[in-house]
Design an enzyme around this catalytic site. Structure first.
Site, PDB file in Angstrom:
ATOM      1  N   CYS A   2       0.866  -1.176   0.000  1.00 17.19           N
ATOM      2  CA  CYS A   2       0.000   0.000   0.000  1.00 17.19           C
ATOM      3  C   CYS A   2       0.901   1.224   0.000  1.00 17.19           C
ATOM      4  CB  CYS A   2      -0.851   0.031   1.263  1.00 17.19           C
ATOM      5  SG  CYS A   2      -1.809  -1.455   1.509  1.00 17.19           S
ATOM      6  N   ASN A 101       1.275   0.239   5.995  1.00 15.74           N
ATOM      7  CA  ASN A 101       1.610  -0.624   4.865  1.00 15.74           C
ATOM      8  C   ASN A 101       2.394  -1.795   5.428  1.00 15.74           C
ATOM      9  OD1 ASN A 101       2.319  -1.764   2.384  1.00 15.74           O
ATOM     10  ND2 ASN A 101       4.251  -0.626   2.359  1.00 15.74           N
ATOM     11  N   GLY A 102       1.927  -3.007   5.180  1.00 15.20           N
ATOM     12  CA  GLY A 102       2.635  -4.195   5.664  1.00 15.20           C
ATOM     13  C   GLY A 102       1.637  -5.246   6.114  1.00 15.20           C
ATOM     14  N   HIS A 504      11.715 -36.948 -29.340  1.00 16.71           N
ATOM     15  CA  HIS A 504      10.451 -37.319 -30.008  1.00 16.71           C
ATOM     16  C   HIS A 504      10.056 -36.280 -31.046  1.00 16.71           C
ATOM     17  CE1 HIS A 504       9.976 -40.658 -27.276  1.00 16.71           C
ATOM     18  NE2 HIS A 504      10.273 -39.837 -26.274  1.00 16.71           N
ATOM     19  N   LYS A 604      -2.328  -6.576 -19.254  1.00 17.32           N
ATOM     20  CA  LYS A 604      -1.983  -7.132 -17.937  1.00 17.32           C
ATOM     21  C   LYS A 604      -3.047  -8.126 -17.487  1.00 17.32           C
ATOM     22  CE  LYS A 604       0.357  -7.874 -14.343  1.00 17.32           C
ATOM     23  NZ  LYS A 604       1.557  -8.733 -14.516  1.00 17.32           N
TER      24      LYS A 604
HETATM   25  C1  AGP Z   1       2.291 -13.588 -17.931  1.00 18.95           C
HETATM   26  O1  AGP Z   1       3.569 -12.985 -18.045  1.00 18.95           O
HETATM   27  C2  AGP Z   1       1.298 -12.983 -18.862  1.00 18.95           C
HETATM   28  N1  AGP Z   1       1.188 -11.595 -18.607  1.00 18.95           N
HETATM   29  C3  AGP Z   1      -0.030 -13.745 -18.905  1.00 18.95           C
HETATM   30  O2  AGP Z   1       0.263 -15.015 -19.429  1.00 18.95           O
HETATM   31  C4  AGP Z   1      -0.763 -13.950 -17.574  1.00 18.95           C
HETATM   32  O3  AGP Z   1      -0.007 -14.804 -16.725  1.00 18.95           O
HETATM   33  C5  AGP Z   1      -2.110 -14.618 -17.870  1.00 18.95           C
HETATM   34  O4  AGP Z   1      -2.861 -13.723 -18.666  1.00 18.95           O
HETATM   35  C6  AGP Z   1      -2.900 -14.970 -16.586  1.00 18.95           C
HETATM   36  O5  AGP Z   1      -3.164 -13.811 -15.882  1.00 18.95           O
HETATM   37  P1  AGP Z   1      -3.830 -13.959 -14.416  1.00 18.95           P
HETATM   38  O6  AGP Z   1      -2.815 -14.606 -13.535  1.00 18.95           O
HETATM   39  O7  AGP Z   1      -4.155 -12.565 -13.989  1.00 18.95           O
HETATM   40  O8  AGP Z   1      -5.049 -14.834 -14.552  1.00 18.95           O
END
Ligand code: AGP
Length: 609
Positions: A2, A101-102, A504, A604
């Site tokens: 935080c 924070n902690g 393989h 993200k």
């Molecule tokens: C990981 O480096 C990627 N940004 C992506 O694969 C991520 O791990 C994946 O989208 C899952 O995200 P989440 O853990 O928020 O579910």
């Protein structure tokens, strides 16, 4: 993680300063926010769940009187992101306010003790015990100063904290204290500030004093005074001049968030060792009673589940089935049932593919458990039981600290399950628990001793057209994760698979100079892995090995190697062994001129299916 902030002004209003400072700390947490100021004998508080701008729009965070105050922007660890759990927290009489924070490890027993003394708690947070403890100390000795009461309080706290406290008892002072969580002081002609990070006050002053662990600070119009919590010895420390630009300061001097977050892993791993026993035991109970357990996730979280499937099997003799989120319903939608348990792993708690699997499983009456970094996320709301991994916000798109934290939590679950099922002796338990405690230092050592070497390896292979990442056993999961990192931030097409699979098919790709990364912990796979290395060498591959320190046998076979400290048990090895691969991917991306924080085409949190 935080963000806390406080200021004592000689002239002017504190609230707008606090609000602006919290905005600059927002990257440290943004699920709720609050401010408290002191004026004319009383405290004024505004707080709510939501991002700073949302809360400001509703409450006007600038509209609080007084030239002294504290503020907080939250990343929930204990207690969902609700108004009642937002900081500042106050004592029973609303004469004292604290921001923190902690993670307070002993908050459950402190809370019980204080409730038995008649204190009434409003929130579910660990933080609230701090303010009631200060209140209790002031009640026990009304002649004591706020500093004395805070000192007595922090001496009873186990865990990590950076706190700022104000009180009607001494309305011209802010009391701060630090253990493990960061705390810095800023000072200029008109004010003195305390904050989690320098960016909070950098536009106001570049004169900063770093507060060390175990120190208490009194802020007043006269400036600041530091003393040791242990023996109250006075500490004299002059401000240093910070020459970071604000942009750099948000990354604490790191060029990119991803590198900062790789370096944060020791602290995050310490935080995962502070999880509440109650939730770990509860989740272990659900896993123990399940007829079948699916570990469902995407991307890096899936790789954590893949590693966990080896760990659950090796420690608890429990078969678990790692399944990629986008495939779960297709693969198991018809068979999953009331006796099935789904452990969904998602750092964002919002990944659509993972949530779709959870929804499909719930329709079939399966039990859903959740592991996430985002308290209050959808996954926490649809899970029967969830655990917050406490990594703090991860700004870089590539998962790094959240991945190793997930591994730590999953391994802790496996350990509890092993004990519950009688599959492990007390000595083995103690041995692994002791190794767990060493993991943060092990990761710290890798970063400190190997980063420069990894930079050189990245420079050497920066133009390679592709890589193999190979490992055996639990290291296959490490190989998959190392490959994902390189692909997603350096855009290098790479392959990863269990080393035994090379013959393989994939080995047909190998020609002279083909870089093959091997993950080689000294575990049961070491001997066979040497055979795989020889296979690759025979075809001209360039071997890059992540080895246990002093592994002379593989050193002789590898063109380049990176060393991990000895003594990491096989089941915990993905945690330290992935760190060199995170750094390798990062430095190759830099060498290739890419921004590792914002890789092309990626988000993200993937909230679309
Ligand atoms: C990981 O480096 C990627 N940004 C992506 O694969 C991520 O791990 C994946 O989208 C899952 O995200 P989440 O853990 O928020 O579910």
């Amino acid at each position: 993680m935080c963000g806390i902030f406080g200021c004592v002004l000689k002239n002017g209003n504190a609230a707008p300063i606090i609000h602006a400072a919290l905005k600059r700390l927002e990257y440290r947490g943004y699920d709720s926010v609050g401010e408290a100021t002191f004026y004319d004998g009383r405290l004024y508080i505004k707080k709510d769940q939501g991002k700073i701008d949302e809360v400001h729009k509703i409450h006007n965070l600038d509209d609080l009187p007084g030239n002294l105050g504290i503020g907080h922007t939250r990343w929930a660890t204990h207690g969902a992101p609700l108004e009642v759990n937002a900081h500042p927290h106050v004592d029973c009489s609303s004469n004292i306010a604290v921001v923190h924070n902690g993670i307070i490890e002993n908050f459950v027993e402190l809370k019980l003790e204080l409730e038995n003394l008649g204190h009434v708690f409003k929130s579910k947070t660990d933080t609230e015990v701090i303010v009631h403890l200060i209140e209790e100390n002031l009640k026990a000795d009304p002649s004591s100063s706020l500093a004395d009461a805070v000192l007595k309080t922090v001496r009873r706290l186990d865990g990590s904290y950076a706190i700022a406290v104000i009180s009607t008892k001494q309305p011209d002072k802010i009391l701060c204290a630090r253990n493990e969580s960061p705390l810095v002081i800023g000072i200029n002609e008109n004010a003195v500030y305390c904050a989690s990070d320098i960016p909070a006050f950098l536009p106001l002053t570049n004169r900063a004093v770093i507060v060390e662990d175990g120190e208490l600070v009194v802020l007043s119009r006269e400036g600041f005074k530091i003393s040791k919590i242990a023996d109250s010895a006075v500490v004299v420390r002059e401000p240093e001049l910070i020459d970071w630009a604000p942009e750099m300061a948000v990354k604490e001097g790191y060029p990119y968030f991803m590198l900062k977050e790789i370096h944060e892993q020791p602290a995050c791993l310490r935080n995962t060792l502070r999880l509440q026993d109650h939730y770990l035991d509860l989740m272990a109970t659900f896993l123990d009673r399940a007829r079948e357990v699916f570990l469902v996730a995407c991307g890096s979280s899936y790789h954590a589940c893949l590693a966990a499937s080896y760990i659950f099997s090796k420690l608890a003799f429990l078969a678990t089935y790692p399944v990629i989120g986008s495939e779960f319903v297709e693969q198991h939608g018809k068979s999953v049932n009331i006796e099935s348990t789904i452990l969904a792993v998602s750092q964002s708690g919002e990944t659509a593919d993972t949530l779709a699997s959870v929804s499909g499983a719930r329709e079939r009456a399966a039990t859903v458990l959740g592991l996430t970094n985002a308290i209050g996320s959808t996954l926490t709301r649809v899970s029967r039981v969830y655990i917050g991994q406490q990594s703090g916000p991860e700004i870089g798109v590539a998962a790094t600290k959240t991945f190793t934290s997930q591994l730590s939590v999953l391994a802790q679950l496996a350990l509890r399950l092993a004990k519950k099922r009688g599959k492990i002796s007390q000595d083995e338990m103690d041995f692994i628990a002791e190794k767990f405690d060493k993991l943060p230092d092990t990761v710290e050592t890798i970063i400190q001793t190997q980063e420069e070497k990894i930079k050189r390896i990245a420079k050497k292979y920066k133009d390679a057209k592709t890589f193999f990442f190979l490992g055996r056993g639990v290291s296959a999961a490490t190989a998959y994760e190392g490959r994902l990192k390189l692909m997603e931030i350096a855009y290098v097409p790479s392959m990863a698979f269990p080393a035994g699979e090379s013959k393989h098919g994939p080995i047909s790709l190998v020609e002279h100079g083909f870089p093959v990364v091997f993950i080689c912990p000294k575990d049961g796979t070491h001997r066979t892995l040497i055979g795989n290395i020889m296979e690759m060498k025979a075809r001209g591959a360039s071997i890059i090995a992540v080895i246990e320190e002093g592994d002379e046998e593989i050193k002789k076979l590898a063109e380049d190697y990176v060393e991990v400290p000895k003594g990491v048990p096989e089941v915990l090895s993905p945690i330290p062994f992935i760190v060199p691969l995170q750094l390798l991917a990062y430095y190759i991306a830099i060498e290739r001129g890419h921004n590792p924080d914002t890789p092309r085409n990626l988000a993200k949190s993937v909230t679309v299916k």
